[in-house]
Design a protein around this motif. Structure first.
Motif, PDB file in Angstrom:
ATOM      1  N   ASN A  52      60.616  64.864 -81.418  1.00 21.55           N
ATOM      2  CA  ASN A  52      61.973  64.352 -81.264  1.00 21.55           C
ATOM      3  C   ASN A  52      62.388  63.470 -82.438  1.00 21.55           C
ATOM      4  O   ASN A  52      63.197  62.550 -82.279  1.00 21.55           O
ATOM      5  CB  ASN A  52      62.075  63.562 -79.953  1.00 21.55           C
ATOM      6  N   ARG A  53      61.861  63.783 -83.605  1.00 20.68           N
ATOM      7  CA  ARG A  53      62.132  62.920 -84.758  1.00 20.68           C
ATOM      8  C   ARG A  53      63.624  62.887 -85.114  1.00 20.68           C
ATOM      9  O   ARG A  53      64.106  61.906 -85.683  1.00 20.68           O
ATOM     10  CB  ARG A  53      61.298  63.341 -85.960  1.00 20.68           C
ATOM     11  N   ALA A  54      64.363  63.939 -84.782  1.00 19.83           N
ATOM     12  CA  ALA A  54      65.783  63.981 -85.116  1.00 19.83           C
ATOM     13  C   ALA A  54      66.575  62.908 -84.369  1.00 19.83           C
ATOM     14  O   ALA A  54      67.625  62.464 -84.837  1.00 19.83           O
ATOM     15  CB  ALA A  54      66.349  65.360 -84.806  1.00 19.83           C
ATOM     16  N   LYS A  55      66.081  62.486 -83.211  1.00 18.93           N
ATOM     17  CA  LYS A  55      66.798  61.474 -82.436  1.00 18.93           C
ATOM     18  C   LYS A  55      66.123  60.095 -82.505  1.00 18.93           C
ATOM     19  O   LYS A  55      66.606  59.146 -81.885  1.00 18.93           O
ATOM     20  CB  LYS A  55      66.941  61.910 -80.973  1.00 18.93           C
ATOM     21  N   PHE A  56      65.014  59.993 -83.248  1.00 25.11           N
ATOM     22  CA  PHE A  56      64.252  58.744 -83.322  1.00 25.11           C
ATOM     23  C   PHE A  56      64.954  57.782 -84.278  1.00 25.11           C
ATOM     24  O   PHE A  56      65.016  58.011 -85.486  1.00 25.11           O
ATOM     25  CB  PHE A  56      62.828  59.044 -83.793  1.00 25.11           C
ATOM     26  N   ARG A  57      65.500  56.670 -83.734  1.00 28.27           N
ATOM     27  CA  ARG A  57      66.339  55.770 -84.526  1.00 28.27           C
ATOM     28  C   ARG A  57      65.591  54.594 -85.155  1.00 28.27           C
ATOM     29  O   ARG A  57      66.079  53.998 -86.112  1.00 28.27           O
ATOM     30  CB  ARG A  57      67.472  55.213 -83.653  1.00 28.27           C
ATOM     31  N   GLY A  58      64.437  54.232 -84.604  1.00 27.41           N
ATOM     32  CA  GLY A  58      63.727  53.112 -85.202  1.00 27.41           C
ATOM     33  C   GLY A  58      62.729  52.467 -84.263  1.00 27.41           C
ATOM     34  O   GLY A  58      62.664  52.785 -83.069  1.00 27.41           O
ATOM     35  N   ILE A  59      61.935  51.548 -84.834  1.00 26.94           N
ATOM     36  CA  ILE A  59      60.922  50.796 -84.086  1.00 26.94           C
ATOM     37  C   ILE A  59      61.256  49.316 -84.196  1.00 26.94           C
ATOM     38  O   ILE A  59      61.498  48.805 -85.292  1.00 26.94           O
ATOM     39  CB  ILE A  59      59.512  51.059 -84.645  1.00 26.94           C
ATOM     40  N   VAL A  60      61.240  48.627 -83.060  1.00 26.97           N
ATOM     41  CA  VAL A  60      61.499  47.185 -83.025  1.00 26.97           C
ATOM     42  C   VAL A  60      60.196  46.481 -82.642  1.00 26.97           C
ATOM     43  O   VAL A  60      59.574  46.816 -81.634  1.00 26.97           O
ATOM     44  CB  VAL A  60      62.603  46.843 -82.013  1.00 26.97           C
ATOM     45  N   ILE A  61      59.788  45.522 -83.454  1.00 26.29           N
ATOM     46  CA  ILE A  61      58.500  44.837 -83.292  1.00 26.29           C
ATOM     47  C   ILE A  61      58.721  43.463 -82.666  1.00 26.29           C
ATOM     48  O   ILE A  61      59.604  42.700 -83.094  1.00 26.29           O
ATOM     49  CB  ILE A  61      57.795  44.692 -84.653  1.00 26.29           C
ATOM     50  N   THR A  62      57.907  43.128 -81.669  1.00 21.81           N
ATOM     51  CA  THR A  62      58.035  41.824 -81.008  1.00 21.81           C
ATOM     52  C   THR A  62      57.339  40.705 -81.774  1.00 21.81           C
ATOM     53  O   THR A  62      57.832  39.578 -81.821  1.00 21.81           O
ATOM     54  CB  THR A  62      57.473  41.877 -79.579  1.00 21.81           C
ATOM     55  N   HIS A  63      56.175  40.988 -82.368  1.00 20.99           N
ATOM     56  CA  HIS A  63      55.449  39.968 -83.125  1.00 20.99           C
ATOM     57  C   HIS A  63      54.351  40.636 -83.961  1.00 20.99           C
ATOM     58  O   HIS A  63      54.144  41.847 -83.869  1.00 20.99           O
ATOM     59  CB  HIS A  63      54.859  38.899 -82.202  1.00 20.99           C
ATOM     60  N   GLY A  64      53.653  39.834 -84.760  1.00 14.21           N
ATOM     61  CA  GLY A  64      52.793  40.381 -85.798  1.00 14.21           C
ATOM     62  C   GLY A  64      51.327  40.560 -85.468  1.00 14.21           C
ATOM     63  O   GLY A  64      50.511  40.651 -86.386  1.00 14.21           O
ATOM     64  N   HIS A  65      50.951  40.642 -84.204  1.00 11.37           N
ATOM     65  CA  HIS A  65      49.555  40.922 -83.872  1.00 11.37           C
ATOM     66  C   HIS A  65      49.245  42.407 -84.033  1.00 11.37           C
ATOM     67  O   HIS A  65      50.105  43.265 -83.809  1.00 11.37           O
ATOM     68  CB  HIS A  65      49.243  40.474 -82.444  1.00 11.37           C
ATOM     69  N   GLU A  66      47.974  42.685 -84.361  1.00 11.06           N
ATOM     70  CA  GLU A  66      47.580  44.061 -84.661  1.00 11.06           C
ATOM     71  C   GLU A  66      47.793  45.008 -83.486  1.00 11.06           C
ATOM     72  O   GLU A  66      48.061  46.194 -83.685  1.00 11.06           O
ATOM     73  CB  GLU A  66      46.101  44.104 -85.087  1.00 11.06           C
ATOM     74  N   ASP A  67      47.669  44.500 -82.255  1.00 16.45           N
ATOM     75  CA  ASP A  67      47.868  45.394 -81.114  1.00 16.45           C
ATOM     76  C   ASP A  67      49.340  45.741 -80.906  1.00 16.45           C
ATOM     77  O   ASP A  67      49.688  46.500 -79.997  1.00 16.45           O
ATOM     78  CB  ASP A  67      47.257  44.807 -79.838  1.00 16.45           C
ATOM     79  N   HIS A  68      50.203  45.215 -81.793  1.00 21.52           N
ATOM     80  CA  HIS A  68      51.627  45.537 -81.745  1.00 21.52           C
ATOM     81  C   HIS A  68      52.151  46.127 -83.060  1.00 21.52           C
ATOM     82  O   HIS A  68      53.235  46.706 -83.084  1.00 21.52           O
ATOM     83  CB  HIS A  68      52.442  44.296 -81.389  1.00 21.52           C
ATOM     84  N   ILE A  69      51.390  45.989 -84.159  1.00 25.13           N
ATOM     85  CA  ILE A  69      51.844  46.525 -85.454  1.00 25.13           C
ATOM     86  C   ILE A  69      50.809  47.422 -86.127  1.00 25.13           C
ATOM     87  O   ILE A  69      51.107  48.097 -87.107  1.00 25.13           O
ATOM     88  CB  ILE A  69      52.228  45.392 -86.433  1.00 25.13           C
ATOM     89  N   GLY A  70      49.585  47.470 -85.609  1.00 21.55           N
ATOM     90  CA  GLY A  70      48.470  48.082 -86.339  1.00 21.55           C
ATOM     91  C   GLY A  70      48.572  49.574 -86.567  1.00 21.55           C
ATOM     92  O   GLY A  70      47.902  50.126 -87.449  1.00 21.55           O
ATOM     93  N   ALA A  71      49.406  50.297 -85.780  1.00 18.27           N
ATOM     94  CA  ALA A  71      49.514  51.751 -85.949  1.00 18.27           C
ATOM     95  C   ALA A  71      50.624  52.144 -86.905  1.00 18.27           C
ATOM     96  O   ALA A  71      50.776  53.327 -87.230  1.00 18.27           O
ATOM     97  CB  ALA A  71      49.737  52.421 -84.594  1.00 18.27           C
TER      98      ALA A  71
END
Length: 546
Positions: A52-71
């Motif tokens: 569904n990449r054609a409709k994927f608008r973006g990623i919103v990050i809550t904070h900078g821990h690896e379990d939230h940004i590592g991928a």
């Protein structure tokens, strides 16, 4: 639609979709469990996003821990979507991206507390929360069906030493209009009461510094910027210099310093290579390794493998963290070795030098009462944690029919003020990262690794004449982790005879494909060795044609 974080602590990623618009909240990794031998970490399965990449608008990050940004380095470059993060999280993501090839085109956008971001039909707003890393935020998402509130990771610290407080007023205002859905973290939902303020840890650090006569070594998570600030404040107060040991901690320190989240007089820092010039009573070492990680700075100190810091009597070592389940044995081993070397070891059981960044029950109930959601989904935790959170919600008046316990891959549908869980699911397995390989290690490879770890391996090398299919010489046998061959000569000789018999049945004409014979060797020798030893090593037949 959760891709991760529902059933585990880690790889947090939740999708929201409406019509032709799709967004993600967070994009994290998770450390492997004990069955994932050799795996570095685990990331969410992005199959649905690729489709569904054609409709994927973006990623919103809550904070900078690896379990939230590592991928992010593994998922975003392929999909080429914008990422929105707070300034500190942005700096940490960019540091991670710099370690990978092909990520130069990834765009990370910084948001501020009062910003509004439009991603398709979704309008994104933010509210500040307290957590164990600065620049942590919850997210308010305006959708055509109603308002969704995602807390991110949080606690409520009314005396936060950095002067930045949870924006409860903004949540209260959202709650006046009864939002459609609350997604709230569940990590400490089974712990009564309120979390201890981070301010209390600063006071404990002052007490620790006042008592210590030798070097002070403080081990914590690399991301605990607040702990670094406590250590720097105490060092200034007691006239000590500070050095940092651990690449990841240094990265967090530099990123936070540039953005003003860590404040200190520049002259207080001393390079690790120059600490021999500083008297023991005037030195503080900030170190990684509070979870007993193999190869971490503290582990190398404990086992006398650190090139600059050798533990000695008079040292005070403070473990400013709580053990993650599964790490207790590693931590105990390090504490034992530190004590053998003469250090005094301080930890949370004998001094209050750590507090969690995740809300306890009373704080979780406060959020539920402020937001007053129409529907509630506990997130971020194992199943029992989310069950505990459900009970808290029931206790503050949320109807049971309006609370949903989801698993990764489940689909919740909201329409016209009603909610239902669909029978359909989306792909939400795990993708294992091993070195430079992403997703190329699956269950079969893991099974082989587990077999080798538990039973060892047994290699059979047979050199065969190409035309006749006959053995040129006696098969060579190699045992690793199975038996010590010098002490098991009879078993080795009988195994060699078994291999000769298997190959002898096929001699006279060389087959076009040796795979069937290799499979027979694998099965028959495996059964033979099991009868003799009650063990099943990984059998690896190698046939060399000459």
């Amino acid at each position: 639609m959760p891709l991760g974080g529902f059933g585990e602590i880690g790889k947090n990623m939740t999708l929201l979709e409406y019509g032709n618009d799709l967004i993600a909240i967070d994009c994290g990794m998770m450390f492997p469990d004990e069955t994932m031998l050799g795996i570095d970490y685990v990331i969410p399965d992005a199959t649905y996003l690729r489709k569904n990449r054609a409709k994927f608008r973006g990623i919103v990050i809550t904070h900078g821990h690896e379990d939230h940004i590592g991928a992010i380095p593994h998922i975003v470059p392929e999909l080429s979507v914008p990422v929105y993060a707070s300034p500190l999280a942005k700096a940490l993501i960019e540091t991670r991206l710099g370690e990978y090839k092909g990520t130069q085109h990834v765009k990370i956008n910084a948001y501020q507390p009062n910003d509004e971001i439009r991603l398709g039909v979704f309008k994104i707003r933010f509210f500040r929360v307290n957590h164990s890393i600065p620049d942590s935020f919850g997210i308010i998402i305006d959708t055509p069906e109603g308002v969704v509130v995602h807390t991110g990771d949080f606690k409520i610290d009314l005396t936060s030493p950095d002067g930045l407080f949870f924006d409860l007023a903004k949540l209260k205002e959202v709650g006046r209009h009864q939002p459609l859905l609350l997604l709230s973290e569940s990590t400490n939902s089974d712990t009564p009461g309120h979390t201890i303020s981070e301010k209390a840890i600063g006071e404990s650090f002052n007490e620790l510094f006042a008592k210590a006569n030798g070097r002070i070594i403080i081990a914590s998570f690399a991301s605990r910027i607040d702990r670094m600030q406590h250590a720097l404040n105490a060092a200034v107060k007691f006239g000590r210099r500070v050095t940092i040991s651990g690449r990841s901690m240094l990265q967090y320190f530099e990123a936070a310093s540039k953005l003003g989240y860590i404040k200190y007089p520049r002259e207080i820092l001393v390079p690790l290579k120059e600490i021999s010039k500083i008297p023991d009573a005037k030195l503080v070492v900030l170190s990684t390794g509070s979870q007993g990680q193999q190869g971490s700075s503290l582990a190398r100190m404990a086992f006398r493998e650190h090139s600059q810091v050798k533990i000695k009597p008079g040292d005070t070592v403070a473990l400013s963290s709580s053990p993650i389940p599964g790490n207790e044995r590693s931590i105990s081993s390090i504490i034992n070795n530190l004590c053998r070397e003469g250090a005094e070891v301080i930890h949370n059981r004998n001094m209050q030098i750590h507090t969690t960044g995740h809300a306890y029950q009373e704080e979780l109930k406060t959020i539920l009462q402020l937001v007053k959601p129409r529907f509630f989904i506990p997130i971020h935790g194992e199943y029992h944690m989310r069950v505990s959170h459900k009970k808290l919600a029931l206790g503050v008046g949320v109807p049971e029919a309006d609370i949903f316990l989801l698993e990764n891959g489940d689909i919740m549908e909201f329409h016209a003020g009603k909610a239902r869980k669909l029978k359909d699911t989306i792909p939400a397995g795990i993708v294992m990262v091993d070195g430079l390989g992403v997703g190329d290690v699956g269950e079969i490879v893991l099974r082989d690794r587990q077999a080798m770890a538990k039973e060892g391996m047994f290699v059979i090398i047979a050199t065969i004449e190409r035309k006749s299919g006959k053995l040129v010489n006696s098969p060579d046998l190699i045992s690793r982790g199975f038996v010590y061959m010098r002490e098991q000569e009879e078993l080795v000789n009988r195994t060699r005879m078994e291999v000769k018999q298997i190959i002898g049945r096929h001699s006279g004409k060389a087959p076009e494909d040796w795979s069937n014979i290799r499979q027979q060797i694998r099965e028959e020798i495996g059964n033979f060795l099991y009868r003799e030893t009650q063990r099943r090593p990984l059998i690896i037949p190698v046939i060399i044609e000459v």
